[in-house]
Scaffold this motif. Structure first.
Motif, PDB file in Angstrom:
ATOM      1  N   PRO A 291       0.842  -1.200   0.000  1.00 10.84           N
ATOM      2  CA  PRO A 291       0.000   0.000   0.000  1.00 10.84           C
ATOM      3  C   PRO A 291       0.878   1.251   0.000  1.00 10.84           C
ATOM      4  O   PRO A 291       1.900   1.275   0.678  1.00 10.84           O
ATOM      5  N   GLN A 292       0.472   2.242  -0.808  1.00 11.34           N
ATOM      6  CA  GLN A 292       1.297   3.444  -0.943  1.00 11.34           C
ATOM      7  C   GLN A 292       1.281   4.247   0.359  1.00 11.34           C
ATOM      8  O   GLN A 292       0.277   4.274   1.073  1.00 11.34           O
ATOM      9  N   VAL A 293       2.408   4.877   0.653  1.00  9.58           N
ATOM     10  CA  VAL A 293       2.507   5.728   1.841  1.00  9.58           C
ATOM     11  C   VAL A 293       2.452   7.192   1.423  1.00  9.58           C
ATOM     12  O   VAL A 293       2.735   7.523   0.279  1.00  9.58           O
ATOM     13  N   ALA A 294       2.135   8.064   2.363  1.00 11.35           N
ATOM     14  CA  ALA A 294       2.095   9.504   2.075  1.00 11.35           C
ATOM     15  C   ALA A 294       3.514   9.992   1.812  1.00 11.35           C
ATOM     16  O   ALA A 294       4.467   9.493   2.414  1.00 11.35           O
ATOM     17  N   PRO A 295       3.680  11.002   0.941  1.00 11.50           N
ATOM     18  CA  PRO A 295       5.026  11.540   0.694  1.00 11.50           C
ATOM     19  C   PRO A 295       5.699  12.098   1.950  1.00 11.50           C
ATOM     20  O   PRO A 295       6.897  12.019   2.093  1.00 11.50           O
ATOM     21  N   VAL A 296       4.885  12.633   2.873  1.00 10.60           N
ATOM     22  CA  VAL A 296       5.471  13.157   4.122  1.00 10.60           C
ATOM     23  C   VAL A 296       4.607  12.698   5.300  1.00 10.60           C
ATOM     24  O   VAL A 296       3.381  12.849   5.262  1.00 10.60           O
ATOM     25  N   THR A 297       5.245  12.131   6.317  1.00  9.68           N
ATOM     26  CA  THR A 297       4.541  11.785   7.552  1.00  9.68           C
ATOM     27  C   THR A 297       5.214  12.507   8.714  1.00  9.68           C
ATOM     28  O   THR A 297       6.436  12.452   8.854  1.00  9.68           O
ATOM     29  N   TYR A 306      -0.347  13.304   7.830  1.00 13.40           N
ATOM     30  CA  TYR A 306       0.159  13.030   6.474  1.00 13.40           C
ATOM     31  C   TYR A 306       0.050  14.264   5.590  1.00 13.40           C
ATOM     32  O   TYR A 306      -0.931  15.018   5.691  1.00 13.40           O
ATOM     33  N   PHE A 307       1.032  14.430   4.715  1.00 16.21           N
ATOM     34  CA  PHE A 307       1.074  15.592   3.814  1.00 16.21           C
ATOM     35  C   PHE A 307       1.441  15.122   2.403  1.00 16.21           C
ATOM     36  O   PHE A 307       2.241  14.196   2.238  1.00 16.21           O
ATOM     37  N   ASP A 308       0.871  15.825   1.417  1.00 12.92           N
ATOM     38  CA  ASP A 308       1.129  15.463   0.014  1.00 12.92           C
ATOM     39  C   ASP A 308       1.099  16.743  -0.819  1.00 12.92           C
ATOM     40  O   ASP A 308       0.104  17.470  -0.791  1.00 12.92           O
ATOM     41  N   PRO A 309       2.170  17.038  -1.563  1.00 11.66           N
ATOM     42  CA  PRO A 309       2.143  18.264  -2.380  1.00 11.66           C
ATOM     43  C   PRO A 309       1.202  18.151  -3.571  1.00 11.66           C
ATOM     44  O   PRO A 309       0.938  19.152  -4.245  1.00 11.66           O
ATOM     45  N   GLU A 310       0.732  16.953  -3.821  1.00  7.08           N
ATOM     46  CA  GLU A 310      -0.216  16.691  -4.931  1.00  7.08           C
ATOM     47  C   GLU A 310       0.301  17.228  -6.255  1.00  7.08           C
ATOM     48  O   GLU A 310      -0.382  17.957  -6.969  1.00  7.08           O
ATOM     49  N   GLU A 311       1.534  16.854  -6.544  1.00  2.00           N
ATOM     50  CA  GLU A 311       2.136  17.235  -7.820  1.00  2.00           C
ATOM     51  C   GLU A 311       2.037  16.110  -8.839  1.00  2.00           C
ATOM     52  O   GLU A 311       2.590  16.206  -9.930  1.00  2.00           O
ATOM     53  N   GLY A 312       1.379  15.026  -8.475  1.00  3.61           N
ATOM     54  CA  GLY A 312       1.211  13.911  -9.400  1.00  3.61           C
ATOM     55  C   GLY A 312       2.295  12.857  -9.223  1.00  3.61           C
ATOM     56  O   GLY A 312       3.191  12.995  -8.395  1.00  3.61           O
ATOM     57  N   GLU A 313       2.176  11.788 -10.023  1.00  4.20           N
ATOM     58  CA  GLU A 313       3.140  10.693  -9.930  1.00  4.20           C
ATOM     59  C   GLU A 313       4.395  11.032 -10.714  1.00  4.20           C
ATOM     60  O   GLU A 313       4.405  11.966 -11.526  1.00  4.20           O
ATOM     61  N   ASP A 314       5.449  10.286 -10.483  1.00  2.90           N
ATOM     62  CA  ASP A 314       6.695  10.543 -11.196  1.00  2.90           C
ATOM     63  C   ASP A 314       6.632   9.969 -12.617  1.00  2.90           C
ATOM     64  O   ASP A 314       5.991   8.956 -12.864  1.00  2.90           O
ATOM     65  N   ARG A 315       7.303  10.661 -13.549  1.00  5.06           N
ATOM     66  CA  ARG A 315       7.332  10.177 -14.943  1.00  5.06           C
ATOM     67  C   ARG A 315       8.331   9.034 -15.127  1.00  5.06           C
ATOM     68  O   ARG A 315       8.085   8.117 -15.917  1.00  5.06           O
ATOM     69  N   SER A 316       9.442   9.078 -14.390  1.00  2.28           N
ATOM     70  CA  SER A 316      10.500   8.083 -14.592  1.00  2.28           C
ATOM     71  C   SER A 316      10.393   6.879 -13.671  1.00  2.28           C
ATOM     72  O   SER A 316      10.665   5.760 -14.066  1.00  2.28           O
ATOM     73  N   TRP A 317      10.066   7.162 -12.418  1.00  3.12           N
ATOM     74  CA  TRP A 317      10.120   6.105 -11.405  1.00  3.12           C
ATOM     75  C   TRP A 317       8.720   5.665 -10.986  1.00  3.12           C
ATOM     76  O   TRP A 317       7.754   6.396 -11.160  1.00  3.12           O
ATOM     77  N   ALA A 318       8.652   4.475 -10.374  1.00  2.00           N
ATOM     78  CA  ALA A 318       7.413   4.019  -9.750  1.00  2.00           C
ATOM     79  C   ALA A 318       7.311   4.735  -8.399  1.00  2.00           C
ATOM     80  O   ALA A 318       7.799   4.249  -7.391  1.00  2.00           O
TER      81      ALA A 318
END
Ligand SMILES: NC(=O)c1ccc[n+]([C@@H]2O[C@H](COP(=O)([O-])OP(=O)(O)OC[C@H]3O[C@@H](n4cnc5c(N)ncnc54)[C@H](O)[C@@H]3O)[C@@H](O)[C@H]2O)c1
Length: 387
Positions: A291-297, A306-318
């Motif tokens: 299960p995915q974790v938040a970008p910042v805890t 939990y915090f998320d800048p909501e900039e979307g997923e990465d283009r290069s990496w999973a």
């Protein structure tokens, strides 16, 4: 240049790794006009200009610098070209954005800073970890006192996992570009990977501790890497002390497969007197299948937020946070603002020198097998010329 728009030229535009992030970002920056692309690969650069709707395509850097319509260059060329190209651009009166690593020696870096100062132009090292969305959130939480005084910064580099589209685009080449493995062209001697990546890790280490300088480092080297990297030595763990001696930090990596990990990519735990932050950076997040974790805890007062800048997923990496392309775009946007508004940069040339110094000290420490004070890295010391 108008007060509102910076005419920028992307140099090294046909490159495989940094260039696509810049090609995607520049058109989205309101205060930039994508004025030219430049690469020694003349066919590729003509095609790029047509595909991306950029007016001018140059295969000669000298001709680009002679173009009075160009206000700034964005150098995504390999490290061995950074100093020469940045200095030439400054002398031609162009503002300079140059990818990390800033240079291969402190002498080269200082000459770049001097050339920009002499010409009255801005110099920005493209230190995209400083402007990465989750990192910015974490920095703001730290600066707001949410975790108290920073005691320790713990950075981990676990496997970076390509997403399938990027893997197909790179056609199995990954980041295996010749200069990245060359002692002199990369600037890293026997440690080219470290030269390429450690500036990011030290920039982040300072970002999460009020940009406090690092005083000394101690690095461990051992055979590391497979296939084309098998002949290289690697650094697998580094510890450091910040100036003032009130906090320390460490960075570590291991070459396990993604299936052996709970988390992938770059992540940092910042330990404070009253709280802890868990922050995901480049390619960071849960390993596939978890299960995915938040970008910042933020862990404080016995709870998690939990915090998320909501900039979307990465283009290069999973990864569920966008390093490619948003962190690069954020960094370029900041550069435009500093040039157009004359405001101080959040990552000054002095910062570029600081993180280059820590990187060179790390390689020196790995070579000498002992701790190295940053003040003991001579200006003319290079990793490829040493020992
Ligand atoms: N901030 C980041 O996260 C990040 C990510 C990737 C790469 N980088 C940095 O970006 C830089 C480039 O890396 P890359 O992997 O994209 O390299 P690359 O080898 O894929 O691309 C470099 C490009 O520069 C071009 N070039 C070489 N000489 C030139 C000249 N004289 N004039 C114009 N173009 C020229 C090459 O033809 C090539 O297309 C490096 O410093 C690297 O460390 C930064």
């Amino acid at each position: 240049m108008t007060e509102d728009r910076l005419n920028i030229a992307l140099v090294g535009a046909a490159g495989l790794v940094a260039a696509p992030a810049h090609l995607n970002s520049i058109p989205l920056i309101e205060r930039m006009n994508f004025a030219a692309v430049c690469d020694v690969d003349a066919d590729a650069v003509q095609l790029l200009a047509r595909e991306r709707g950029v007016d001018k395509a140059y295969s000669s850097y000298e001709e680009l610098l002679a173009d009075p319509d160009i206000d700034a260059v964005d150098l995504v060329t390999p490290p061995f070209m950074h100093a020469e190209m940045a200095i030439a651009a400054a002398r031609a009166g162009k503002h300079v954005y140059v990818e990390k690593p800033m240079a291969r020696s402190l002498g080269e870096g200082r000459a770049m800073v001097q050339a920009a100062a002499d010409a009255g132009v801005r110099l920005q090292v493209g230190e995209s970890y400083i402007f990465h969305g989750p990192h910015v959130i974490a920095r703001d939480l730290i600066d707001a006192g949410e975790i108290g005084e920073v005691l320790q910064v713990r950075e981990t580099r676990d496997p970076w996992v390509f997403n399938e589209t990027e893997n197909a685009r790179l056609d199995g080449r990954g980041h295996h570009i010749a200069w990245r493995y060359d002692p002199e062209l990369s600037g890293g001697g026997d440690f080219p990977w470290m030269m390429d990546h450690a500036p990011h890790f030290f920039a982040t280490a300072r970002l999460f501790n009020g940009m406090t300088a690092i005083e000394r480092v101690n690095a461990m080297a051992r055979p590391h890497g497979e296939g084309r990297e098998a002949h290289l030595r690697g650094v697998t763990a580094v510890t450091w002390m910040y100036e003032g001696g009130e906090a320390d930090g460490l960075w570590m990596q291991a070459d396990m497969g993604a299936e052996a990990a709970r988390y992938i990519g770059f992540r940092t735990e910042v330990i404070g007197t009253r709280g802890t932050l868990l922050v995901f950076g480049e390619g960071g997040g849960s390993a596939p299948g978890f299960p995915q974790v938040a970008p910042v805890t933020l862990i404080a007062n016995g709870t998690e937020k939990y915090f998320d800048p909501e900039e979307g997923e990465d283009r290069s990496w999973a990864s569920n946070n966008s390093y490619y392309d948003r962190a690069h775009g954020n960094t370029l946007r900041h550069f435009a603002d500093t040039v157009l508004d004359g405001i101080p940069s959040l990552y000054t040339p002095k910062d570029g020198i600081a993180d280059l110094t820590a990187t060179l000290a790390t390689i020196k420490s790995a070579m000498d097998g002992r701790p190295i004070a940053l003040s003991d890295v001579p200006d003319d010391w290079t990793a490829y010329g040493a020992g």
